[in-house]
Scaffold this active site. Structure first.
Site, PDB file in Angstrom:
ATOM      1  N   GLY A   1      16.134  27.218  15.524  1.00 52.42           N
ATOM      2  CA  GLY A   1      16.897  28.289  16.164  1.00 52.42           C
ATOM      3  C   GLY A   1      18.273  27.879  16.653  1.00 52.42           C
TER       4      GLY A   1
ATOM      5  N   HIS B   1      23.024  30.573   4.600  1.00 52.53           N
ATOM      6  CA  HIS B   1      22.401  29.583   3.717  1.00 52.53           C
ATOM      7  C   HIS B   1      23.209  28.290   3.760  1.00 52.53           C
ATOM      8  CE1 HIS B   1      19.905  28.087   0.526  1.00 52.53           C
ATOM      9  NE2 HIS B   1      21.003  27.658  -0.086  1.00 52.53           N
TER      10      HIS B   1
END
Ligand code: GAR
Length: 187
Positions: A12, A105
């Site tokens: 996270g 990504h």
């Protein structure tokens, strides 16, 4: 302010970067498929609600996404940011949020899509890789690209050095890209 959900499966750190960026959004919900993910702790720390759902406790992927969709509706979520969410998004969510799901990504797409963009680029021995922010479609890291930044890979790099360099770029590029989209009225 739009209501935003972040989907994450792990650490996270990208969620954290978004939460700290003072974006003109209401971070309303963190969705995770992993009960032990560190992102859940981070969300609580920011007083953001979490919804955890494991695929293994669902009938199938449609049931899984339908339950998530119910939560998104309850929180009036306007758009979704994937931040290390390691699952393919299926039509249930894609059709409910067309052009409203964004992913980060850790490679310069279309190079090195998939689960290990950093490791794959490292193993391939490229001298340059990068970070991509893109809209999510039904493919694996194939949606329309919104922003990209190149990241060098040096001869002396260990995998961890490259990973750290990429994450640093991610933490700056993701919030900045969301801010730009909102300012342009595209989100
Ligand atoms: C990030 O590097 C993100 O780009 C990547 O997972 C990491 C999550 O880190 N996502 C993918 O590989 C998606 N295919 P974080 O949990 O610390 O934000």
């Amino acid at each position: 302010r739009p209501n935003v959900a972040v989907f994450a499966s792990g650490n996270g750190s990208n969620f954290e970067a978004i939460a700290r960026a003072n974006l003109p959004i209401n971070l309303a919900l963190v969705v995770s498929d992993k009960p032990q993910a560190k992102v859940i702790e981070r969300a609580h720390h920011h007083q953001i609600k979490t919804f955890v759902l494991e695929l293994k406790n669902c009938l199938d992927k449609t049931d899984y996404e339908t339950q998530i969709l119910n939560q998104l509706k309850q929180h009036n979520i306007d758009f979704i940011l994937l931040a290390g969410y390691m699952k393919i998004i299926h039509p249930t969510l894609l059709e409910a949020y067309p052009q409203k799901i964004i992913n980060i990504h850790p490679a310069y797409l279309p190079h090195f899509p998939g689960k290990d963009g950093i490791g794959d680029a490292f193993k391939a021995g490229v001298s340059e890789t990068g970070v991509t922010i893109h809209y999510v479609d039904e493919g694996v890291d194939t949606g329309q690209i919104i922003a990209q930044q190149k990241v060098p890979r040096y001869q002396t790099d260990q995998l961890e050095d490259l990973a750290n360099r990429i994450h640093k770029v991610e933490h700056q590029l993701y919030p900045e890209t969301i801010r730009n989209l909102i300012e342009k009225g595209e989100l």
